[in-house]
Design a protein around this motif. Structure first.
Motif, mmCIF file in Angstrom:
data_model
loop_
_atom_site.group_PDB
_atom_site.id
_atom_site.type_symbol
_atom_site.label_atom_id
_atom_site.label_comp_id
_atom_site.label_asym_id
_atom_site.label_seq_id
_atom_site.Cartn_x
_atom_site.Cartn_y
_atom_site.Cartn_z
ATOM 1 N N LEU A 103 7.560 10.450 9.344
ATOM 2 C CA LEU A 103 7.588 9.713 8.079
ATOM 3 C C LEU A 103 6.834 8.388 8.203
ATOM 4 C CD1 LEU A 103 8.580 9.502 5.177
ATOM 5 C CD2 LEU A 103 10.686 8.476 6.062
ATOM 6 N N THR A 104 7.050 7.690 9.301
ATOM 7 C CA THR A 104 6.353 6.428 9.534
ATOM 8 C C THR A 104 4.850 6.644 9.642
ATOM 9 O OG1 THR A 104 8.294 5.531 10.652
ATOM 10 C CG2 THR A 104 6.189 4.435 11.081
ATOM 11 N N ARG A 105 4.440 7.694 10.343
ATOM 12 C CA ARG A 105 3.016 7.996 10.480
ATOM 13 C C ARG A 105 2.405 8.344 9.118
ATOM 14 N NH1 ARG A 105 2.662 12.242 14.299
ATOM 15 N NH2 ARG A 105 2.568 13.681 12.573
ATOM 16 N N PHE A 106 3.130 9.165 8.330
ATOM 17 C CA PHE A 106 2.654 9.514 6.991
ATOM 18 C C PHE A 106 2.495 8.262 6.136
ATOM 19 C CE2 PHE A 106 3.738 10.228 2.516
ATOM 20 C CZ PHE A 106 2.686 11.038 2.145
ATOM 21 N N ALA A 107 3.495 7.375 6.162
ATOM 22 C CA ALA A 107 3.433 6.155 5.360
ATOM 23 C C ALA A 107 2.247 5.303 5.789
ATOM 24 C CB ALA A 107 4.734 5.362 5.493
ATOM 25 N N GLY A 108 1.998 5.221 7.074
ATOM 26 C CA GLY A 108 0.867 4.440 7.572
ATOM 27 C C GLY A 108 -0.470 5.011 7.141
ATOM 28 N N GLU A 109 -0.564 6.329 7.089
ATOM 29 C CA GLU A 109 -1.830 6.970 6.705
ATOM 30 C C GLU A 109 -2.019 7.054 5.200
ATOM 31 O OE1 GLU A 109 -1.701 10.754 8.633
ATOM 32 O OE2 GLU A 109 -1.832 9.882 10.642
ATOM 33 N N ALA A 110 -0.941 7.270 4.462
ATOM 34 C CA ALA A 110 -1.054 7.524 3.022
ATOM 35 C C ALA A 110 -0.732 6.313 2.156
ATOM 36 C CB ALA A 110 -0.133 8.682 2.629
ATOM 37 N N GLY A 111 -0.108 5.289 2.721
ATOM 38 C CA GLY A 111 0.366 4.166 1.914
ATOM 39 C C GLY A 111 -0.714 3.474 1.110
ATOM 40 N N ILE A 112 -1.781 3.062 1.755
ATOM 41 C CA ILE A 112 -2.829 2.328 1.043
ATOM 42 C C ILE A 112 -3.576 3.227 0.058
ATOM 43 C CG2 ILE A 112 -5.004 1.065 1.328
ATOM 44 C CD1 ILE A 112 -3.652 -0.252 3.799
ATOM 45 N N PRO A 113 -3.937 4.463 0.439
ATOM 46 C CA PRO A 113 -4.551 5.319 -0.584
ATOM 47 C C PRO A 113 -3.642 5.542 -1.797
ATOM 48 C CG PRO A 113 -4.962 6.215 1.587
ATOM 49 C CD PRO A 113 -4.004 5.075 1.767
ATOM 50 N N LEU A 114 -2.350 5.746 -1.577
ATOM 51 C CA LEU A 114 -1.427 5.933 -2.700
ATOM 52 C C LEU A 114 -1.323 4.664 -3.541
ATOM 53 C CD1 LEU A 114 1.415 8.028 -1.037
ATOM 54 C CD2 LEU A 114 -0.224 8.799 -2.768
ATOM 55 N N LEU A 115 -1.336 3.511 -2.891
ATOM 56 C CA LEU A 115 -1.304 2.238 -3.599
ATOM 57 C C LEU A 115 -2.546 2.087 -4.470
ATOM 58 C CD1 LEU A 115 0.145 -0.502 -3.966
ATOM 59 C CD2 LEU A 115 -1.105 -1.307 -1.960
ATOM 60 N N ARG A 116 -3.703 2.412 -3.925
ATOM 61 C CA ARG A 116 -4.950 2.316 -4.691
ATOM 62 C C ARG A 116 -4.949 3.294 -5.864
ATOM 63 N NH1 ARG A 116 -9.897 0.063 -1.328
ATOM 64 N NH2 ARG A 116 -10.888 0.520 -3.311
ATOM 65 N N ILE A 117 -4.480 4.508 -5.642
ATOM 66 C CA ILE A 117 -4.434 5.498 -6.729
ATOM 67 C C ILE A 117 -3.470 5.042 -7.821
ATOM 68 C CG2 ILE A 117 -3.695 7.841 -7.345
ATOM 69 C CD1 ILE A 117 -4.773 8.675 -4.516
ATOM 70 N N GLY A 118 -2.283 4.601 -7.424
ATOM 71 C CA GLY A 118 -1.294 4.157 -8.409
ATOM 72 C C GLY A 118 -1.798 2.996 -9.242
ATOM 73 N N LEU A 119 -2.326 1.972 -8.579
ATOM 74 C CA LEU A 119 -2.870 0.829 -9.321
ATOM 75 C C LEU A 119 -4.081 1.239 -10.148
ATOM 76 C CD1 LEU A 119 -2.690 -2.098 -6.735
ATOM 77 C CD2 LEU A 119 -1.508 -1.973 -8.934
ATOM 78 N N GLY A 120 -4.924 2.105 -9.593
ATOM 79 C CA GLY A 120 -6.109 2.561 -10.320
ATOM 80 C C GLY A 120 -5.749 3.279 -11.612
ATOM 81 N N VAL A 121 -4.752 4.140 -11.541
ATOM 82 C CA VAL A 121 -4.320 4.866 -12.742
ATOM 83 C C VAL A 121 -3.766 3.895 -13.784
ATOM 84 C CG1 VAL A 121 -2.587 6.497 -13.621
ATOM 85 C CG2 VAL A 121 -3.939 7.077 -11.590
ATOM 86 N N VAL A 122 -2.964 2.929 -13.352
ATOM 87 C CA VAL A 122 -2.395 1.954 -14.292
ATOM 88 C C VAL A 122 -3.504 1.121 -14.937
ATOM 89 C CG1 VAL A 122 -0.977 -0.143 -14.449
ATOM 90 C CG2 VAL A 122 -0.119 1.868 -13.226
ATOM 91 N N TYR A 123 -4.426 0.607 -14.129
ATOM 92 C CA TYR A 123 -5.526 -0.189 -14.689
ATOM 93 C C TYR A 123 -6.398 0.647 -15.630
ATOM 94 C CZ TYR A 123 -4.981 -4.704 -12.435
ATOM 95 O OH TYR A 123 -4.531 -5.946 -12.079
ATOM 96 N N LEU A 124 -6.683 1.881 -15.251
ATOM 97 C CA LEU A 124 -7.491 2.748 -16.105
ATOM 98 C C LEU A 124 -6.773 3.013 -17.424
ATOM 99 C CD1 LEU A 124 -10.102 4.397 -16.338
ATOM 100 C CD2 LEU A 124 -8.874 6.317 -15.310
ATOM 101 N N TRP A 125 -5.510 3.350 -17.351
ATOM 102 C CA TRP A 125 -4.713 3.645 -18.545
ATOM 103 C C TRP A 125 -4.676 2.437 -19.476
ATOM 104 C CZ3 TRP A 125 0.258 6.938 -17.916
ATOM 105 C CH2 TRP A 125 0.852 7.182 -19.143
ATOM 106 N N PHE A 126 -4.316 1.268 -18.933
ATOM 107 C CA PHE A 126 -4.215 0.078 -19.770
ATOM 108 C C PHE A 126 -5.585 -0.315 -20.321
ATOM 109 C CE2 PHE A 126 -0.092 -1.885 -17.831
ATOM 110 C CZ PHE A 126 0.595 -0.739 -18.147
ATOM 111 N N GLY A 127 -6.637 -0.156 -19.518
ATOM 112 C CA GLY A 127 -7.980 -0.482 -19.979
ATOM 113 C C GLY A 127 -8.443 0.438 -21.094
ATOM 114 N N VAL A 128 -8.211 1.730 -20.931
ATOM 115 C CA VAL A 128 -8.616 2.697 -21.969
ATOM 116 C C VAL A 128 -7.876 2.425 -23.275
ATOM 117 C CG1 VAL A 128 -8.541 5.143 -22.626
ATOM 118 C CG2 VAL A 128 -9.419 4.476 -20.377
#
Length: 153
Positions: free
Chosen positions: A16-41
């Motif tokens: 779980l720790t290894r997964f969080a280390g590998e996936a955390g930042i990409p998931l953060l970027r995707i989550g923020l990206g979707v929110v910014y895209l949605w609000f911008g559109v």
């Protein structure tokens, strides 16, 4: 000798720790990206964004009335969509962090510009102010994203 369930638990925790280390930042970027895209559109279409009036008044105040109305709304939309594209490109973490922090600072200005509307008492924020204050999380996310540059971690 360790008990099998202890070893399995430690192994699961490690995975779980290894997964969080590998996936955390990409998931953060995707989550923020979707929110910014949605609000911008939403801001591309008059009346579609619940923040439209606040955005238009804030941009007008910050530009001393030079940019207002539809131009202010469209400028905010394009800015947010641009930030979303940088986030979702998985490139330029430093630029991404600067854009996120800059945007968070700018969209926080109504807390001061329109303080009478934002606060009914000390620490008693209106719904709009609470919406703005969530940008503290955006700033923290920007710092984490900036740390993802090669050699920083």
């Amino acid at each position: 000798m360790t008990r099998p369930e202890t070893t399995r638990r430690a192994s699961a925790g490690h995975r779980l720790t290894r997964f969080a280390g590998e996936a955390g930042i990409p998931l953060l970027r995707i989550g923020l990206g979707v929110v910014y895209l949605w609000f911008g559109v939403l801001k591309l279409f008059p009346g579609a964004s619940p923040a439209q009036d606040l955005v238009e008044r804030t941009v007008s105040a910050l530009t001393f009335g030079i940019v207002h109305g539809d131009l202010a709304r469209l400028g905010a939309a394009i800015t947010e969509i641009g930030i979303a594209l940088v986030l979702l490109s998985f490139r330029a973490p430093g630029l991404c962090a600067v854009l996120l922090i800059g945007h968070a600072v700018l969209v926080s200005t109504p807390l001061v510009l329109f303080a009478g509307e934002m606060w009914s008492a000390p620490l008693r924020a209106s719904f709009e102010a609470q919406y703005i204050l969530k940008n503290l999380v955006t700033v923290a996310a920007a710092v984490v994203i900036a740390s993802s540059r090669r050699g920083v971690r």
